[in-house]
Design an enzyme around this catalytic site. Structure first.
Site, PDB file in Angstrom:
ATOM      1  N   LYS A 159       0.917  -1.314  -0.135  1.00  0.00           N
ATOM      2  CA  LYS A 159      -0.016   0.003  -0.032  1.00  0.00           C
ATOM      3  C   LYS A 159       0.839   1.373   0.115  1.00  0.00           C
ATOM      4  CE  LYS A 159      -4.225  -1.776   0.247  1.00  0.00           C
ATOM      5  NZ  LYS A 159      -5.440  -1.490  -0.566  1.00  0.00           N
ATOM      6  N   LYS A 255     -13.471  -7.251  -7.679  1.00  0.00           N
ATOM      7  CA  LYS A 255     -14.261  -7.255  -6.364  1.00  0.00           C
ATOM      8  C   LYS A 255     -15.667  -7.724  -6.326  1.00  0.00           C
ATOM      9  CE  LYS A 255     -10.531  -4.572  -4.334  1.00  0.00           C
ATOM     10  NZ  LYS A 255     -10.395  -3.181  -3.724  1.00  0.00           N
TER      11      LYS A 255
END
Length: 336
Positions: A159, A255
């Protein structure tokens, strides 16, 4: 779990509730940190069988647990009248609520047939896949320490968050020299730092950069030479969003909470491949009940990021089996 009791209507009943699962430590991205995963679970009962589905409402898309719960509960009547997964697609928009119901209906269908859902869908039995393991956003030193502890894993997802990302990815690569790296900027980069950050990632041997620019402000991706593959996440939802991404992105992150369930996710993966996109299967931080349906989409994906349960302090009973970087298909006791 804050739940509503089962109500008997015709042959089916519906129960839904909000659950909170502590995260091991904290999970930090460019938009902030959290210490728990908040999920909504839908359960559809027919006779002595129960189909379950789990979703994660995402504030980035204006979703809240309470509104998601209400949207699920509003489907009690149609479910009691025999609503199937195809009808569900027309009755609800893509999003977390529809995902929970779509997956619960698929689970119930499998249990009713005493078969596995992939057989009912005419698909091969899923096999174990290598999943990414996420390193939260932090200082270069903190991220290097976390990466060193996870350096035995085959695939790490890093991240990033804007200023200082070049130093972060350099520190991570030094700490995990053998791992394949993908990074996720979560819309934190700008046109001004895009080229420099992509170059830093390329220098570190990163394979994929996920959503570097904000959705709707990503036209610059079509104007530059991309030194590594770029994947859309916040810029892509269901099939209707795919065409507009051509020329800007090389891959799309599917997703189930964005597509509104397994049915749309499988169709979207097929269409995305036909358009020339690589496939990534991603997740929110959630339990194995959220990950299980995504294992079907993961079978043909280049990148698999289904590590949500690994980030929790504990998973639900009969959760997915993780061995090193491998995640195994669900047992029937969990889902499908």
């Amino acid at each position: 779990m804050t739940s509503t009791p089962f109500r008997t209507v015709s042959a089916r009943t519906l129960s839904a509730g909000i659950e909170r699962w502590p995260i091991a430590g904290s999970f930090t991205i460019s938009r902030g940190a959290k210490t728990e995963a908040v999920v909504v679970v839908a359960e559809i009962r027919q006779g002595n069988l129960i189909g379950r589905g789990e979703c994660v409402p995402y504030p980035r898309y204006g979703e809240t647990p309470e509104a998601t719960l209400a949207a699920i509960q509003a489907m009690l009547g149609p479910l009691a009248d025999g609503m199937d997964r195809t009808t569900l697609q027309a009755k609800m928009p893509a999003g977390a609520a529809r995902n929970a119901l779509d997956c619960a209906l698929a689970d119930l269908e499998a249990k009713t047939a005493s078969d596995r859902i992939w057989n009912l869908l005419g698909r091969p039995a899923p096999e174990p896949r290598t999943t990414a393991y996420t390193i939260s956003l932090g200082t270069p030193e903190a991220m290097a320490e976390a990466s060193a502890k996870a350096s035995h894993r085959a695939l790490l997802k890093i991240k990033l968050g804007g200023d200082g990302d070049g130093e972060r990815i350099k520190a991570v690569r030094k700490a995990a020299p053998a791992s394949e790296l993908i990074v996720d900027a979560n819309e934190a980069w700008t046109e001004d730092d895009l080229a420099a950050n992509l170059a830093a990632c390329a220098d570190a041997g990163v394979t994929l950069v996920e959503q570097p620019l904000p959705a709707g402000k990503d036209a610059a991706l079509a104007r530059i030479k991309r030194p590594i593959a770029v994947c859309a996440d916040e810029s892509v939802h269901a099939r209707a969003s795919l065409e507009g991404l051509r020329g800007r992105y090389d891959a799309v992150n599917i997703k189930l909470d964005k597509t509104g369930g397994l049915m749309e996710a499988l169709a979207m993966a097929e269409e995305a491949r036909a358009l020339g996109f690589e496939i990534m299967v991603g997740c929110m931080v959630a339990t194995s009940l959220s990950m299980a349906p995504a294992m079907l989409v993961a079978q043909d994906a280049r990148f698999v990021d289904l590590d949500g349960p690994l980030l929790l302090a504990r998973d639900r009973d009969r959760g997915l089996r993780y061995e090193g970087s491998l995640v195994y298909p669900p047992d029937a006791a969990l889902w499908g």
